[in-house]
Design a protein around this motif. Structure first.
Motif, PDB file in Angstrom:
ATOM      1  N   UNK A  16       0.823  -1.210   0.000  1.00 30.42           N
ATOM      2  CA  UNK A  16       0.000   0.000   0.000  1.00 30.42           C
ATOM      3  C   UNK A  16       0.857   1.259   0.000  1.00 30.42           C
ATOM      4  N   UNK A  17       1.946   1.257   0.781  1.00 34.75           N
ATOM      5  CA  UNK A  17       2.860   2.403   0.795  1.00 34.75           C
ATOM      6  C   UNK A  17       3.534   2.544  -0.567  1.00 34.75           C
ATOM      7  N   UNK A  18       3.899   1.420  -1.167  1.00 29.30           N
ATOM      8  CA  UNK A  18       4.503   1.457  -2.500  1.00 29.30           C
ATOM      9  C   UNK A  18       3.538   2.059  -3.510  1.00 29.30           C
ATOM     10  N   UNK A  19       2.257   1.714  -3.407  1.00 35.02           N
ATOM     11  CA  UNK A  19       1.254   2.275  -4.320  1.00 35.02           C
ATOM     12  C   UNK A  19       1.212   3.800  -4.213  1.00 35.02           C
ATOM     13  N   UNK A  20       1.242   4.325  -2.981  1.00 37.75           N
ATOM     14  CA  UNK A  20       1.220   5.777  -2.782  1.00 37.75           C
ATOM     15  C   UNK A  20       2.491   6.425  -3.330  1.00 37.75           C
ATOM     16  N   UNK A  21       3.623   5.770  -3.116  1.00 40.79           N
ATOM     17  CA  UNK A  21       4.894   6.320  -3.601  1.00 40.79           C
ATOM     18  C   UNK A  21       4.930   6.340  -5.134  1.00 40.79           C
ATOM     19  N   UNK A  22       4.444   5.283  -5.757  1.00 41.65           N
ATOM     20  CA  UNK A  22       4.405   5.239  -7.222  1.00 41.65           C
ATOM     21  C   UNK A  22       3.451   6.286  -7.782  1.00 41.65           C
ATOM     22  N   UNK A  23       2.333   6.505  -7.112  1.00 33.92           N
ATOM     23  CA  UNK A  23       1.393   7.538  -7.545  1.00 33.92           C
ATOM     24  C   UNK A  23       2.043   8.911  -7.468  1.00 33.92           C
ATOM     25  N   UNK A  24       2.850   9.145  -6.416  1.00 37.94           N
ATOM     26  CA  UNK A  24       3.542  10.432  -6.284  1.00 37.94           C
ATOM     27  C   UNK A  24       4.553  10.632  -7.406  1.00 37.94           C
ATOM     28  N   UNK A  25       5.050   9.538  -7.960  1.00 39.08           N
ATOM     29  CA  UNK A  25       5.964   9.615  -9.109  1.00 39.08           C
ATOM     30  C   UNK A  25       5.232   9.764 -10.434  1.00 39.08           C
ATOM     31  N   UNK A  26       3.899   9.678 -10.394  1.00 38.23           N
ATOM     32  CA  UNK A  26       3.120   9.748 -11.618  1.00 38.23           C
ATOM     33  C   UNK A  26       3.033   8.445 -12.374  1.00 38.23           C
ATOM     34  N   UNK A  27       3.373   7.347 -11.722  1.00 34.23           N
ATOM     35  CA  UNK A  27       3.344   6.029 -12.368  1.00 34.23           C
ATOM     36  C   UNK A  27       2.022   5.336 -12.017  1.00 34.23           C
ATOM     37  N   UNK A  28       0.980   5.739 -12.699  1.00 36.18           N
ATOM     38  CA  UNK A  28      -0.380   5.330 -12.345  1.00 36.18           C
ATOM     39  C   UNK A  28      -0.601   3.830 -12.500  1.00 36.18           C
ATOM     40  N   UNK A  29      -0.119   3.263 -13.588  1.00 31.60           N
ATOM     41  CA  UNK A  29      -0.331   1.831 -13.836  1.00 31.60           C
ATOM     42  C   UNK A  29       0.326   0.995 -12.733  1.00 31.60           C
ATOM     43  N   UNK A  30       1.582   1.289 -12.442  1.00 32.50           N
ATOM     44  CA  UNK A  30       2.290   0.540 -11.405  1.00 32.50           C
ATOM     45  C   UNK A  30       1.650   0.744 -10.036  1.00 32.50           C
ATOM     46  N   UNK A  31       1.137   1.956  -9.787  1.00 29.32           N
ATOM     47  CA  UNK A  31       0.479   2.232  -8.515  1.00 29.32           C
ATOM     48  C   UNK A  31      -0.788   1.401  -8.363  1.00 29.32           C
ATOM     49  N   UNK A  32      -1.599   1.330  -9.410  1.00 28.12           N
ATOM     50  CA  UNK A  32      -2.825   0.536  -9.357  1.00 28.12           C
ATOM     51  C   UNK A  32      -2.516  -0.946  -9.188  1.00 28.12           C
ATOM     52  N   UNK A  33      -1.471  -1.398  -9.825  1.00 26.91           N
ATOM     53  CA  UNK A  33      -1.084  -2.799  -9.668  1.00 26.91           C
ATOM     54  C   UNK A  33      -0.680  -3.081  -8.212  1.00 26.91           C
ATOM     55  N   UNK A  34       0.087  -2.135  -7.599  1.00 30.23           N
ATOM     56  CA  UNK A  34       0.491  -2.309  -6.205  1.00 30.23           C
ATOM     57  C   UNK A  34      -0.723  -2.312  -5.281  1.00 30.23           C
TER      58      UNK A  34
END
Length: 529
Positions: free
Chosen positions: A449-467
């Motif tokens: 879940x923390x990884x998803x938030x961090x990826x979203x902050x990077x603008x990596x939406x696909x990877x964030x949703x997967x996390x």
């Protein structure tokens, strides 16, 4: 049996760590539970797979419990005890390779002030904050965990259930949940255990005296093999015996599920006489004092209790206490003041804490994490990162899990609110470390879940949703996982691909099929029954 009005009773706790359910079961909810439980066979022994499946179905509800606690600092502390015990059981041959592979061997923490811990089917262990708060040494806590671990390795749960071979899976599941609900409310247990047959048979699912003695004996050996002082077994028994002698009124539900006997106490005392006494370990005792104070505060005792604990730090008699007790008082006072949002008073205690700790490195690290938590509470992400500057300057491969979680959270929130090159670099470092962590610990839902938030902050939406989907899989919420993976698929189709998105999209497709497969299996189970 008297029915309990849902309006007149609070939600009732079940499982070892306060899994909440509705006091009165409707016919529909009984059917759902019956359909969700695995077939345990008719007169045959329960297989490892069936026991794990039963445990998974019970624990799946635990993730939805508002009292389920994800605290990186307490999690790490319990793991520092649990993992050596697991290895000790392996070394002694109590845990076979098949058992190690098939069962979860996972710990859950609950915000319950009662002194309790439970082993559940499939290798799950629940620990109440109340238990952590009353033990004086790490070894006392290890003794309880070793005892519960031994119930699992000796298949006591399966053997107890196996004795009820003629009962339906619904009844067995209801009885297990009812027994665990009794850890907080005997009325709750009566509301959960449906039907006179289950009430009459409930005691038969309790561990027998022979099983308790066996768990003591094997747990004692496992504890010794893991490097803990077995004197903790004796002193913990002393605590429980004293509670029993004082006519415990419910603070020690552990006594109800694991009743003491003079024979069990005498056996542990006799075994300990054969051991060479070990000197006290001041560093470990200080850390345990800190964790006990943390558990008391996080159990949400109320404003009055928090103020009382905060005032303990001003007591002039405190200086006459042993060092570990003084440290516990100071830490508990600082954490209580933080919860009361009196940040200036909380921070004023930090120099006193550090001075008292001297060169105790592990305890000083925990104080550093407390300082970071204070900055988080104040929404000061730069302050949080300054508090952990000694960590962020290290290679990310050397970060411990609490620091990893907190640095990733702080850098993600700071990057979203006020992006900079420095923050972007730290966020990238955190993401890389988290990805390496979840690769090794794929069932760590909080890390995902923390990884998803961090990826979203990077603008990596696909990877964030997967996390996010992986986090839901780890929590065994397969419907929510399907939803997140489908959202990731939609995102990959609508948005221009970024570097690595093709690989990520392929992983999403695979994980979606996996989650869909589990949902189909559950649907088939319901149709068969």
């Amino acid at each position: 049996m008297k029915r309990v009005s849902p309006k007149s009773k609070p939600l009732l706790a079940l499982l070892a760590i306060s899994l909440w359910i509705t006091p009165v079961w409707s016919q529909r909810s009984e059917t759902v539970i019956a359909n969700s439980l695995p077939a345990l066979g008719d007169g045959s022994d329960i297989t490892l797979s069936a026991e794990r499946q039963l445990g998974d179905r019970i624990v799946r509800e635990l993730y939805r419990d508002p009292d389920y606690l994800e605290d990186p600092i307490l999690d790490e502390y319990l793991q520092s005890i649990w993992q050596p015990l697991v290895k000790g059981a392996q070394a002694r041959g109590e845990m076979t390779p098949e058992l190690l592979e098939r069962f979860a061997w996972k710990i859950f923490i609950g915000r319950d002030r009662s002194i309790n811990a439970f082993a559940l089917p499939g290798g799950y262990l629940g620990v109440h904050l109340g238990l952590i708060s009353v033990v004086n040494t790490q070894d006392e806590l290890a003794s309880v965990m070793a005892h519960e671990l031994s119930h699992v390795t000796q298949r006591h749960i399966a053997r107890s259930i196996g004795d009820q071979a003629r009962m339906s899976p619904l009844l067995i599941g209801a009885m297990i949940l009812g027994m665990l609900a009794a850890s907080k409310s005997t009325q709750g247990a009566q509301a959960v255990i449906v039907g006179g047959q289950a009430m009459a048979a409930q005691s038969q699912l309790n561990f027998s005296r022979d099983m308790e003695r066996e768990a003591d004996r094997i747990g004692y050996g496992v504890m010794s093999e893991a490097g803990f002082d077995t004197q903790g077994f004796v002193t913990m028994f002393g605590k429980l015996q004293q509670a029993a002698g004082l006519n415990d009124r419910g603070s020690f539900p552990y006594l109800r599920s694991h009743p003491l006997s003079s024979e069990r106490i005498a056996d542990m005392q006799a075994r300990q006489q054969l051991q060479t006494p070990r000197p006290a370990n001041e560093a470990k005792d200080i850390v345990q004092a800190i964790m006990s104070a943390r558990a008391r505060v996080l159990a949400q005792p109320g404003v009055g209790a928090l103020r009382a604990w905060a005032n303990e730090a001003t007591d002039t008699n405190m200086e006459t206490q042993a060092l570990n007790k003084r440290i516990g008082i100071l830490y508990g006072a600082a954490l209580s003041l933080m919860q009361l949002r009196d940040f200036s008073a909380a921070r004023a205690l930090l120099p006193r804490l550090r001075l008292a700790l001297g060169g105790h490195a592990e305890a000083l690290r925990i104080v550093q994490l407390l300082e970071m938590e204070m900055s988080f509470k104040e929404n000061d992400m730069r302050g949080a990162l300054r508090a952990l500057s000694s960590t962020t300057q290290l290679p990310s491969s050397q970060w411990q899990r609490p620091e990893l979680i907190f640095v990733a959270q702080a850098s993600a929130r700071l990057q979203t609110a006020s992006p900079s090159i420095e923050t972007s670099q730290l966020l990238a470092k955190s993401v890389s470390a988290l990805q390496a962590w979840v690769l090794q610990s794929p069932q760590d839902a909080q890390a995902w879940q923390i990884l998803a938030s961090a990826l979203a902050a990077q603008g990596r939406n696909l990877a964030s949703l997967r996390a996010e989907g992986e986090a839901q899989l780890a929590r065994m919420d397969f419907g929510a996982a399907v939803d997140r993976f489908k959202a990731a698929q939609d995102a990959s189709r609508k948005n221009p691909p970024q570097m690595g998105d093709h690989i990520e999209a392929a992983i999403v497709d695979s994980r979606l099929r996996f989650a869909h497969g589990i949902l189909r299996e559950q649907l088939l189970e319901r149709q068969v029954r």
